[in-house]
Design a protein around this motif. Structure first.
Motif, short mmCIF file in Angstrom:
data_model
loop_
_atom_site.label_atom_id
_atom_site.label_comp_id
_atom_site.label_asym_id
_atom_site.label_seq_id
_atom_site.Cartn_x
_atom_site.Cartn_y
_atom_site.Cartn_z
N ARG A 26 -51.59 -18.66 -2.86
CA ARG A 26 -52.07 -17.28 -2.82
C ARG A 26 -53.59 -17.25 -2.71
N SER A 27 -54.27 -18.08 -3.51
CA SER A 27 -55.73 -18.12 -3.45
C SER A 27 -56.22 -18.67 -2.12
N ALA A 28 -55.48 -19.59 -1.53
CA ALA A 28 -55.87 -20.11 -0.21
C ALA A 28 -55.90 -18.97 0.80
N ALA A 29 -54.95 -18.05 0.70
CA ALA A 29 -54.91 -16.91 1.61
C ALA A 29 -56.04 -15.94 1.34
N THR A 30 -56.24 -15.55 0.06
CA THR A 30 -57.29 -14.58 -0.27
C THR A 30 -58.68 -15.15 0.01
N MET A 31 -58.85 -16.44 -0.23
CA MET A 31 -60.13 -17.09 0.05
C MET A 31 -60.44 -17.01 1.54
N THR A 32 -59.47 -17.33 2.37
CA THR A 32 -59.68 -17.29 3.81
C THR A 32 -60.06 -15.89 4.25
N GLY A 50 -63.58 -30.39 -0.08
CA GLY A 50 -62.23 -29.83 -0.09
C GLY A 50 -61.23 -30.68 -0.83
N GLU A 51 -61.70 -31.75 -1.50
CA GLU A 51 -60.84 -32.63 -2.30
C GLU A 51 -59.70 -33.22 -1.47
N ALA A 52 -59.98 -33.45 -0.20
CA ALA A 52 -58.93 -33.93 0.70
C ALA A 52 -58.24 -35.21 0.22
N PRO A 53 -58.96 -36.20 -0.33
CA PRO A 53 -58.27 -37.41 -0.75
C PRO A 53 -57.27 -37.20 -1.89
N LYS A 54 -57.36 -36.04 -2.56
CA LYS A 54 -56.44 -35.76 -3.68
C LYS A 54 -55.17 -35.07 -3.23
N LEU A 55 -55.05 -34.76 -1.95
CA LEU A 55 -53.87 -34.09 -1.41
C LEU A 55 -52.98 -35.08 -0.69
N ASP A 56 -51.67 -34.89 -0.81
CA ASP A 56 -50.79 -35.71 0.03
C ASP A 56 -50.67 -35.04 1.40
N ALA A 57 -50.01 -35.71 2.31
CA ALA A 57 -49.98 -35.25 3.70
C ALA A 57 -49.36 -33.86 3.84
N GLU A 58 -48.31 -33.58 3.09
CA GLU A 58 -47.65 -32.28 3.21
C GLU A 58 -48.48 -31.17 2.59
N GLU A 59 -49.17 -31.46 1.48
CA GLU A 59 -50.07 -30.46 0.89
C GLU A 59 -51.19 -30.13 1.86
N ALA A 60 -51.73 -31.15 2.50
CA ALA A 60 -52.82 -30.92 3.44
C ALA A 60 -52.36 -30.02 4.59
N MET A 61 -51.19 -30.28 5.12
CA MET A 61 -50.70 -29.45 6.22
C MET A 61 -50.33 -28.05 5.75
N ASN A 62 -49.85 -27.92 4.52
CA ASN A 62 -49.56 -26.60 3.98
C ASN A 62 -50.84 -25.77 3.93
N LEU A 63 -51.94 -26.39 3.47
CA LEU A 63 -53.22 -25.69 3.43
C LEU A 63 -53.67 -25.32 4.85
N VAL A 64 -53.53 -26.23 5.78
CA VAL A 64 -53.91 -25.95 7.18
C VAL A 64 -53.17 -24.72 7.69
N ARG A 65 -51.88 -24.67 7.46
CA ARG A 65 -51.08 -23.54 7.97
C ARG A 65 -51.48 -22.22 7.32
N ILE A 66 -51.74 -22.23 6.02
CA ILE A 66 -52.12 -21.00 5.32
C ILE A 66 -53.46 -20.48 5.85
N VAL A 67 -54.43 -21.37 5.96
CA VAL A 67 -55.76 -20.95 6.42
C VAL A 67 -55.67 -20.42 7.85
N LEU A 68 -54.96 -21.11 8.71
CA LEU A 68 -54.82 -20.65 10.10
C LEU A 68 -54.16 -19.27 10.16
N LYS A 69 -53.20 -19.04 9.31
CA LYS A 69 -52.49 -17.76 9.31
C LYS A 69 -53.40 -16.61 8.93
#
Length: 310
Positions: A26-32, A50-69
């Motif tokens: 939810r915060s990823a959406a409101t932040m964007t 963005g703390e990228a090394p702390k995310l697994d591959a699926e979390e990273a792509m989930n964030l990508v999709r939310i921000v793009l949306k």
């Protein structure tokens, strides 16, 4: 797609987390949406802050999709830096398929000498093909110094469209690179400053095309660049100096991200200031210091007035 003609303010987005450390969608959406409303011309995710090394591959792509949306059509750059090419290739491919405008690459620690850095980065560029890519020049973070001639060699790749210039001191380097572009010694790429915005006025006056940073008041970055474009240098510096104590506090190595997330949570841009473990937590004394800076800022810049009333 990202191009070498890019200009403006590209906001580096933190990755929001819930108190338990899970991704705060939810915060990823409101932040964007907040960054779009602030006047950003682009967004960068999964960068060093963005703390990228702390995310697994699926979390990273989930964030990508939310921000793009929620980005309202703004170009989104995805950081894909990794020690090896395989994870870079995988993330770049998936991000571009999802609609990203380009990717950002920084060399890993441990490279020694210009030839090693050039060879590694040329291999990385091939790994992320056919994506347009941003070269992040940040020797304070990785210990790899890229002189202008190496940057020019990398820029010969037609898919290299932007330099995130974070060498420090780096103003003369920007001037040298702009001169090389003017003389034809180097292909044009967009140059964006970074370093938390610490040198934004000077970078802009040296010819930088924009800034890519995550300072918690991106509205200020947008306004400052507009004032400088209008020739109102004194007004721009007055605005910048009002924010400088907080910029400096945000820029502390190791602690800066926690400060930034605290301010963003106070602004309501993200719900929680959580830095995913392992990571720093602000002491009561540090929070009090940041609150004091925010109160002072509210007296000089209306953008912070809401915080003063809380």
């Amino acid at each position: 797609m990202l191009t070498a003609e890019a200009t403006g303010v590209c906001v580096i987005c933190p990755t929001p987390f819930l108190p338990d450390g899970s991704l705060d969608e939810r915060s990823a959406a409101t932040m964007t949406e907040a960054y779009v409303a602030a006047g950003a011309t682009g967004l960068t995710i999964l960068g060093i802050m963005g703390e990228a090394p702390k995310l697994d591959a699926e979390e990273a792509m989930n964030l990508v999709r939310i921000v793009l949306k929620h980005a309202g059509g703004l170009p989104v750059i995805v950081g894909v830096s990794a020690p090896g090419y395989a994870p870079m290739r995988a993330l770049a491919s998936r991000a571009m398929e999802a609609g990203a405008a380009g990717v950002m690459i920084a060399p890993p620690t441990g490279l020694r000498g210009d030839d090693a850095a050039l060879s590694w980065l040329q291999g990385a560029a091939e790994a992320v093909a056919p994506a347009p890519w941003v070269l992040q020049d940040f020797p304070q973070a990785n210990g790899v110094t890229l002189p202008p001639r190496v940057i020019a060699a990398l820029a010969a790749d037609p898919r290299c469209v932007m330099l995130k210039a974070e060498d420090w001191p780096g103003l003369d380097k920007i001037t040298a690179l702009k001169a090389m572009m003017k003389s034809g010694e180097m292909k044009r790429v967009a140059i964006y400053g970074g370093n938390g915005g610490l040198f934004l006025p000077e970078e802009t006056m040296r010819g930088a095309d924009g800034v890519m940073t995550g300072y918690a008041f991106p509205e200020m970055l947008v306004r400052l660049r507009a004032l400088l474009a209008e020739g109102r240098r004194d007004e721009a510096m007055d605005l910048f100096e009002a924010h400088l104590p907080l910029i400096r506090t945000e820029h502390q190595p190791g602690l800066g991200l926690a400060v930034r997330k605290y301010v963003l949570s106070r602004r309501g841009i993200i719900a929680h200031p959580t830095v995913r473990a392992p990571g720093p937590k602000l002491s009561d004394a540090t929070r009090a210091e940041v609150d004091f800076l925010l109160a002072r800022l509210a007296r000089r810049d209306p953008v912070a007035l809401k915080l003063a009333a809380e």
